[in-house]
Design a protein around this motif. Structure first.
Motif: not given
Length: 199
Positions: A19-21, A162-169
């Motif tokens: 939760h840092l982005g 690999a996630g929601d198709g838009a946002h990285p980890g």
């Protein structure tokens, strides 16, 4: 210093398990910086234009320097009911108003939109990003292009896919944060005693 960051879910840091982005990572350990992350999931340039001044006014104080960061564009390039959510000309119009008004209030910096795995939306984002860079240059607002290096690396898009198709980890956001922090315009931007560099 008060650092206000306005934008979309990438500013918010959606998908980051910590939760840092990227925004939070750029000021990690900086106890002299009060960060207000005002990224809102789904926001377009029009949404940011409609809310940023009102939200900023509640956080401005006379005894601390202020910095304003803007980053958006991916949602403008998304399709909704078969049409672009925001046409490119409108994105530029919104941005010209935002940056001009913000620059009258405090030093401003813009971070360009990142890539997404979908090839058609990615192409639209690249085009809008180029136009935003030119506009920012005309307004003498520092603009950081993160699209190209994130695209070349592949980490950002691989995590997004690999996630929601838009946002990285975490790794993707760290890479974006590293790109921002290594830019001379950012380093000048977050120092009280140095001028903000333009292009």
């Amino acid at each position: 210093m008060r650092l206000l960051a306005f934008g979309d879910s990438f500013v918010l840091g959606a998908g980051d398990p910590y939760h840092l982005g990227w925004v939070g990572r750029t000021v990690l350990g900086r106890t002299d910086v009060t960060l207000y992350n005002m990224g809102v999931r789904g926001n377009t340039s029009g949404d940011v234009a409609a809310r940023w001044r009102r939200e900023a006014s509640d956080r401005v104080v006379s005894h601390e320097p202020l910095r304003l960061v803007f980053s958006y564009g991916c949602n403008d390039c998304a399709l909704q009911d078969g049409a672009l959510r925001v046409e490119p000309a409108e994105t530029l119009k919104n941005t010209q108003i935002i940056l001009a008004e913000a620059a009258a209030l405090a030093p401003v910096l813009m971070v360009g939109p990142p890539p997404v795995p979908d090839p058609l939306q990615r192409a639209r984002i690249a085009s809008v990003g180029d136009a935003l860079r030119i506009l920012a240059g005309q307004l003498r607002v520092p603009y950081l292009d993160v699209f190209t290096p994130l695209r070349q690396s592949g980490v950002w898009e691989a995590e997004a896919a690999a996630g929601d198709g838009a946002h990285p980890g975490a790794d993707g956001y760290q890479q974006l944060a590293d790109l921002v922090m290594s830019h001379p315009s950012w380093r000048a931007f977050v120092e009280d005693d140095k001028p903000v560099l333009t292009h």
